[in-house]
Motif scaffolding. Structure first.
Motif, PDB file in Angstrom:
ATOM      1  N   THR A  62      -9.645 -32.998  66.560  1.00 33.87           N
ATOM      2  CA  THR A  62      -8.430 -33.771  66.870  1.00 33.87           C
ATOM      3  C   THR A  62      -7.266 -33.471  65.928  1.00 33.87           C
ATOM      4  O   THR A  62      -6.119 -33.803  66.234  1.00 33.87           O
ATOM      5  CB  THR A  62      -8.705 -35.279  66.767  1.00 33.87           C
ATOM      6  OG1 THR A  62      -9.054 -35.577  65.408  1.00 33.87           O
ATOM      7  CG2 THR A  62      -9.825 -35.706  67.687  1.00 33.87           C
ATOM      8  N   GLY A  63      -7.555 -32.914  64.769  1.00 38.87           N
ATOM      9  CA  GLY A  63      -6.497 -32.655  63.793  1.00 38.87           C
ATOM     10  C   GLY A  63      -6.221 -33.820  62.857  1.00 38.87           C
ATOM     11  O   GLY A  63      -5.346 -33.751  62.000  1.00 38.87           O
ATOM     12  N   PRO A  99      -1.571 -35.084  62.850  1.00 34.53           N
ATOM     13  CA  PRO A  99      -2.681 -34.559  63.647  1.00 34.53           C
ATOM     14  C   PRO A  99      -2.240 -33.427  64.571  1.00 34.53           C
ATOM     15  O   PRO A  99      -2.920 -32.404  64.673  1.00 34.53           O
ATOM     16  CB  PRO A  99      -3.155 -35.777  64.450  1.00 34.53           C
ATOM     17  CG  PRO A  99      -2.725 -36.960  63.646  1.00 34.53           C
ATOM     18  CD  PRO A  99      -1.486 -36.552  62.913  1.00 34.53           C
ATOM     19  N   MET A 100      -1.074 -33.576  65.200  1.00 36.92           N
ATOM     20  CA  MET A 100      -0.670 -32.525  66.135  1.00 36.92           C
ATOM     21  C   MET A 100      -0.369 -31.213  65.408  1.00 36.92           C
ATOM     22  O   MET A 100      -0.725 -30.144  65.888  1.00 36.92           O
ATOM     23  CB  MET A 100       0.527 -32.953  66.977  1.00 36.92           C
ATOM     24  CG  MET A 100       0.831 -31.902  68.035  1.00 36.92           C
ATOM     25  SD  MET A 100       1.854 -32.466  69.393  1.00 36.92           S
ATOM     26  CE  MET A 100       3.446 -32.386  68.666  1.00 36.92           C
ATOM     27  N   TRP A 115      -3.632 -29.639  64.511  1.00 39.85           N
ATOM     28  CA  TRP A 115      -4.265 -29.098  65.716  1.00 39.85           C
ATOM     29  C   TRP A 115      -3.563 -27.802  66.152  1.00 39.85           C
ATOM     30  O   TRP A 115      -4.204 -26.812  66.494  1.00 39.85           O
ATOM     31  CB  TRP A 115      -4.192 -30.158  66.819  1.00 39.85           C
ATOM     32  CG  TRP A 115      -4.732 -29.696  68.138  1.00 39.85           C
ATOM     33  CD1 TRP A 115      -6.044 -29.504  68.462  1.00 39.85           C
ATOM     34  CD2 TRP A 115      -3.966 -29.369  69.294  1.00 39.85           C
ATOM     35  NE1 TRP A 115      -6.145 -29.089  69.757  1.00 39.85           N
ATOM     36  CE2 TRP A 115      -4.893 -28.992  70.299  1.00 39.85           C
ATOM     37  CE3 TRP A 115      -2.601 -29.364  69.601  1.00 39.85           C
ATOM     38  CZ2 TRP A 115      -4.490 -28.611  71.570  1.00 39.85           C
ATOM     39  CZ3 TRP A 115      -2.202 -28.991  70.870  1.00 39.85           C
ATOM     40  CH2 TRP A 115      -3.139 -28.617  71.843  1.00 39.85           C
ATOM     41  N   HIS A 148      -5.145 -24.091  66.479  1.00 42.28           N
ATOM     42  CA  HIS A 148      -5.191 -23.421  67.779  1.00 42.28           C
ATOM     43  C   HIS A 148      -4.104 -22.366  67.910  1.00 42.28           C
ATOM     44  O   HIS A 148      -3.897 -21.841  68.985  1.00 42.28           O
ATOM     45  CB  HIS A 148      -5.129 -24.450  68.908  1.00 42.28           C
ATOM     46  CG  HIS A 148      -6.334 -25.320  68.901  1.00 42.28           C
ATOM     47  ND1 HIS A 148      -7.411 -25.113  69.724  1.00 42.28           N
ATOM     48  CD2 HIS A 148      -6.671 -26.354  68.099  1.00 42.28           C
ATOM     49  CE1 HIS A 148      -8.351 -26.009  69.446  1.00 42.28           C
ATOM     50  NE2 HIS A 148      -7.922 -26.774  68.471  1.00 42.28           N
ATOM     51  N   ARG A 171      -1.016 -22.404  68.171  1.00 39.19           N
ATOM     52  CA  ARG A 171       0.056 -22.482  69.154  1.00 39.19           C
ATOM     53  C   ARG A 171       1.124 -23.474  68.701  1.00 39.19           C
ATOM     54  O   ARG A 171       0.875 -24.345  67.898  1.00 39.19           O
ATOM     55  CB  ARG A 171      -0.496 -22.862  70.511  1.00 39.19           C
ATOM     56  CG  ARG A 171      -1.256 -24.173  70.513  1.00 39.19           C
ATOM     57  CD  ARG A 171      -1.568 -24.537  71.922  1.00 39.19           C
ATOM     58  NE  ARG A 171      -2.978 -24.866  72.083  1.00 39.19           N
ATOM     59  CZ  ARG A 171      -3.482 -25.274  73.232  1.00 39.19           C
ATOM     60  NH1 ARG A 171      -2.726 -25.342  74.291  1.00 39.19           N
ATOM     61  NH2 ARG A 171      -4.745 -25.584  73.341  1.00 39.19           N
TER      62      ARG A 171
END
Ligand code: FAD
Lengths: 274, 761
Positions: free
Chosen positions: B627-628, B750-751, B754, B758, B760
């Motif tokens: 989830t980060g 968190p984002m 993440w 990933h 991105r």
């Protein structure tokens, strides 16, 4: 941070509140815990002309055993849900979810009815009662009707309630020993969920609903169906990411929300299995 | 009295009041007779980030109930006033031709109640010709839209214009075996004092009295006087209790400077208090740098060259923030390391955002974050442990002043010991072993360990010194006047300890007076961690002088030689050595001194230089790789502030500092949308840290006294913030380094985590 001027009326009963609201139509609003309405008014995003205070309609604050379901008065505070042994015994998922709402101050003020009537997709209890297959009871000038949770949420902050209808009771089926899980993903303990999941499982049945994954609380029907058709938890959980139309906001992009939904649904289903 | 009270964990004497009846803040001055009948001021503010003002229509607002008067800058005849350090940047207290950020005040409304003022503010109609909103620093730097047209650029202050050398680019790294580059964001944060800005004013016999929530009454008096064309002697600033400042309440703001004028216009006393939403938009912000870092060195871990270009976001005004990068960040660019070659250029840029001011650490946290991030990147590139690479490059212990290659002189330092203490307290080896276990088992929750070693400047802003005055009352109490300005730090306790130590007057009989410019006309306030090393030392010295004066009087009364008089501090009485039975109490001496103007002493204590506290932090985080989400589980803080006067107060400063430092690393960020609207202007959206997110903090003791002052003390107010931020950020990245992650900008939400995982955006 200072609301626009408004009139304030205090109602002693549901009937009185409804009759006052019917006089003013759309200009009036029920005031329960005030913890959703007053912040909007302080930012002047809501400017009702009249507030009808129902916080002291004490006969609508109760948690009762009603046979196959638990009946909860609309004015019941979150903290009462959190600490009710009746609820912990029969609907532990709702009691637990209530313990995750905001912080202790919020839970002492906010009401179950207010949370549901406000129909905020980011709130915890609308999705939780949706997952549990609850029925809501509304009282209007012409009497009382029952609304299934699945028919209640119409759009962002929009419900099936008419302006002069008051939510009086929430009926939640007993969970009968079902496994359950509440996954709230947020940045700080007192924050709303970036994404949340309320889930239960019993035998081949499951009820999963999502918090903050669209303009309304979302029943994850495809996930529930997959489980009842014998899918693996992994496979069922993957469906959660396509279950709704989440939005981008400051904390999360829509993509990230979809990702979180599938991770959290998987975790919730795993936890509910035991 | 046994030994010395100094160094003891003495409970805060101010707490019973704060914990029972509560403080008395500006908004609580309801029984102040000079404010009887006071009207309320509300400012109507810009809703546009950048625009020409075509017209302002206040007629509807003026006709609202309870409105006494409505003023625009034109009504008041305001003119643009130049900024101190760059006169080409000029604005008026109320925006007249142009608005430059959302929240800039445009119209002042005087009403009978605050609520009426807020209603009327909604009715003010401003017509704008909307201009491009430049909220992004780098966009503003290259844009042909100039926020202050007369500057001809949005870059308004640059070290190259100050005659400091420019960076020489890649050539600087010739001969390096390893060179790493990174763009690093030190994001904009909001100071968020629990008490927002507030003030009240009244004209008393032709003098302006201003009650103000401030960190520096004397400075505010001068700036308010100047803004009103008054002599400083015509203004009295009075500071009630202050609910936090964190640097943002050092200066005075246009909304505060204008009150005296408005009061004169309407002939009534006035009160003003901003709302939280206004405070988030118009109280100054902090940090807000983009740093281009390049670090180079040898494969065996020696850093040989470091280059940094700092872009400082000033916001829409040339405030203190604009000068922090050149004068606070740049000098500290070497940190605790012996780096043979350093280049640092800074460029301060105007944007369409809230002005940037000093915020806890003010320029030094940014320097530390930069070099610590660079060290980690260098370590990762050569595959060396983060602690090891630091150890290799630390400046060795020194007790004589040490000057770094960038030209900053530090007083004393023992960095390796600080690092070792922090690593030991953290059980560093065990943590690394646990990390390895989780890595090899592919645990969803990975462990991250971050290390930072820092040095900072405290007591480095003028005035380099502080005054103190002590007066003994007829009943033997000590009244201590200080030019510092407590707003949470505990000066009443600390200054009482220092006075009691010298005089034997019990702490409860020591009373502290501060923040009233008629009672304390000169003072430097509380900022830059200066208070104890300057104000406290002044009190300590003056208390000693009062004892000497008392001895002289006692000698006269007891018909003895001054040298034979001793102070029995347990009793608080003076006698001739050997004959304690015949003694004179403080009260008796004060009464005896009456004819000569009383028993008192006042002195300015000057210091030769700043002090340079240092330390090391270790952070331990768990990162949920699915989830980060980051959980900060432990923070080890070894902060060496020299001699410790009161460990309780020290711990409090470290705890608060770590909270704000960790919050910057993980949670807090002021953000704007594409049109320049703030999207974090309340405490639901702005992720101010709460107790639930706070880790277990382990404070590790270390005391290296400085020679700069007789008490050997340095500042502790900002150290916790400075040491913690890079350690926490580093821990997050460390947790994911085996997955190829080298950098994540703050806040490590968190984002962002993440996305880093990933790959991105
Ligand atoms: C700081 C903070 C944090 C919070 N965090 C969370 C969180 O994490 N999770 C979460 O779920 N919620 C959170 N909340 C919201 C909180 O749970 C609210 O209390 C709840 O959503 C609304 O309940 P209320 O009784 O306060 O409703 P009110 O604010 O009084 O009313 C909300 C709306 O519902 C209407 N209404 C209220 N009662 C009735 C009724 N009986 N019939 C018909 N209409 C009615 C009102 O007219 C109004 O439009 C938070 C609130 C705050 C202030």
């Amino acid at each position: 941070m200072i609301p626009a001027p408004f009139d304030y009326k205090r109602a002693g009963s549901a009937a009185e509140a409804i009759s006052i609201v019917s006089q003013y139509g759309d200009d009036a609003k029920f005031l329960a815990g005030g913890h959703s309405l007053l912040p909007l008014m302080k930012l002047r995003l809501a400017q009702p002309a009249v507030l009808v205070d129902i916080a002291r309609v004490n006969d609508l604050s109760y948690i009762r055993d009603a046979g196959d379901h638990i009946a909860i008065g609309a004015l019941t505070r979150h903290t009462e849900l959190e600490h009710s042994s009746l609820l912990q015994q029969h609907v532990p998922l709702l009691s637990h979810a209530a313990s995750h709402v905001g912080d202790p101050q919020v839970r002492h003020r906010g009401t179950l009815g207010g949370s549901i009537a406000h129909a905020d997709p980011a709130s915890d209890l609308p999705a939780t009662t949706l997952a549990l297959g609850a029925t809501y009871v509304a009282q209007g000038p012409n009497g009382t009707r029952e609304i299934a949770a699945t028919d209640f949420y119409k759009g962002f902050l929009e419900s099936a309630l008419a302006a002069d209808e008051m939510l009086t009771e929430v009926r939640v089926p007993k969970m009968d020993g079902a496994g359950w899980s509440f996954q709230k993903f947020n940045r700080r303990a007192q924050d709303w969920a970036i994404v949340g999941v309320a889930a239960w499982r019993k035998g081949s049945n499951a009820g999963v609903a999502l918090v903050n994954m669209g303009s309304t609380p979302v029943l994850a029907t495809s996930v529930n169906n997959a489980i009842s058709q014998g899918s693996s938890v992994e496979d069922a959980a993957r469906l959660a990411s396509n279950e709704a139309e989440p939005q981008d906001d400051m904390n999360a992009s829509a993509d990230y929300r979809r990702h979180l939904a599938s991770v959290l649904v998987r975790r919730a289903l795993e936890q509910s299995s035991c | 009295m046994g030994g010395s009270i100094l160094g003891n964990r003495v409970l805060r004497k101010e707490d019973p009041k704060f914990l029972t009846v509560g403080g008395k803040y500006v908004d609580d001055l309801l029984d102040e007779s000079l404010l009887t009948g006071a009207l309320h001021v509300t400012y109507a503010r810009s809703t546009v980030a950048h625009g020409k003002i075509l017209s302002i229509d206040t007629s509807d607002a003026a006709s609202m109930p309870g409105i006494v008067a409505v003023f625009t800058g034109a009504n008041l005849g305001l003119t643009p006033q130049p900024a101190t350090f760059n006169p080409m940047v000029a604005r008026s207290a109320l925006a007249m031709d142009k608005v430059r950020y959302v929240g800039e005040p445009i119209v002042a409304i005087i009403s009978e109640t605050r609520e009426q003022g807020e209603d009327a503010a909604e009715m003010v109609i401003v017509d704008y010709d909307i201009l491009e909103a430049l909220t992004d620093l780098e966009q503003a730097l290259t844009s042909s839209t100039h926020i202050y047209e007369s500057c001809g650029s949005n870059a308004v202050f640059d070290t190259t214009a100050l005659g400091m050398p420019d960076n020489t680019g890649d050539a600087f790294f010739e001969g390096c075996e390893v060179v790493v580059k990174q763009r690093v964001l030190n994001q904009r944060v909001a100071p968020c004092p629990l008490e927002v800005r507030g003030a009240a004013v009244a004209w008393v016999d032709g003098r302006l009295y201003q009650w103000l929530s401030t960190q520096h009454a004397q400075g505010a008096r001068d700036s308010i006087a100047a803004a009103n064309g008054l002599d400083a002697s015509q203004v009295r600033v009075i500071t009630p209790d202050v609910g936090g400042g964190f640097g943002a309440k050092i200066g005075s703001y246009p909304e505060e400077q204008l009150l005296g004028r408005l009061s004169k216009e309407v002939g009534m006393p006035l009160r003003w208090r901003e709302t939280r939403s206004e405070s988030m938009m118009a109280l100054g912000h902090g940090r807000a740098q983009v740093q281009y870092l390049t670090i180079g060195g040898t494969r065996d871990g020696h850093v040989t060259a470091y280059q940094m270009h700092v872009l400082q976001d000033c916001g829409a005004w040339f405030d203190m923030g604009a000068i922090l990068a050149p004068f606070m960040t740049r000098p500290m660019s070497s940190g605790v390391y012996a780096i043979p070659k350093i280049e640092c250029r800074t460029t301060s840029v105007i944007t369409n955002t809230t002005p940037v001011v000093a915020y806890r650490g003010a320029g030094r946290p940014e320097a530390t974050a930069a070099i610590e991030r660079a060290m980690d990147l260098f370590a990762a590139e050569i595959g060396m442990d983060a602690a090891e690479v630091r150890r290799k490059n630390l400046i060795p212990k020194f007790d004589e002043p040490h000057t770094t290659v960038i030209g900053q002189t530090y007083d004393v330092g023992d960095y390796e010991v600080a690092l070792d203490k922090a690593l030991n307290a953290a059980n560093y080896e065990e943590l690394r072993a646990e990390q390895a276990r989780r890595r090899s088992s592919g645990d969803v929750k990975q462990l991250g360990i971050g290390v930072s070693v820092y040095v900072e400047i405290t007591g480095g802003v003028p005035p380099m010194g502080e005054t103190a005055k002590i007066e003994i009352t007829d009943d033997g109490r000590a009244i201590v006047y200080t030019g510092t300005s407590p707003h949470g730090q505990g000066h009443a306790t600390a200054w009482s300890m220092l006075t009691s130590e010298q005089t034997g007057i019990p702490m409860e009989n020591v009373e502290l007076v501060w923040g009233d410019t008629d009672l304390v006309p000169s003072g430097g306030g509380t900022m830059g961690s200066r208070s104890l090393q300057q104000g406290g030392v002044a009190v300590f010295k003056v208390a000693g002088q009062v004892v000497d004066k008392a001895k002289a009087i006692a000698a006269r009364l007891l018909e003895a030689n001054e040298e034979d008089i001793v102070l029995d501090r347990d009793r608080g009485a003076f006698h001739v050595a050997g004959t304690p039975a015949v003694a004179k109490t403080w009260a008796e001496l004060a009464v005896a001194a009456k004819a000569d103007g009383g028993l008192k002493h006042e002195e300015m204590h000057s210091v030769a230089s700043a002090t340079f506290p240092f330390g090391a932090h270790v952070s331990v985080v768990e990162v949920d790789t699915e989830t980060g989400k980051v959980s900060l589980i432990k923070q080890i803080a070894c902060d060496d502030a020299g001699k410790v006067l009161n460990p309780l107060l020290l711990d409090g400063q470290i705890h608060g500092g770590v909270a704000q430092g960790a919050a910057q690393a993980l949670l807090e960020e002021v953000r704007y949308d594409a049109d320049g609207n703030p999207v974090t202007s309340n405490l639901a959206d702005y992720a101010f840290i709460s107790a639930a997110e706070m880790p277990d903090i382990q404070v590790v003791h270390m005391e290296t006294p400085t020679f700069v002052n007789p008490l050997g003390v340095k500042g502790i107010g900002e150290s916790g913030t400075i040491g913690s931020t890079p350690a926490v950020q580093s821990a997050v990245i460390d947790a994911l380094s085996h997955l190829g992650v080298r950098h994540i900008d703050m806040p490590c939400t968190p984002m962002r985590v993440w996305e880093a995982l990933h790959g991105r955006k």
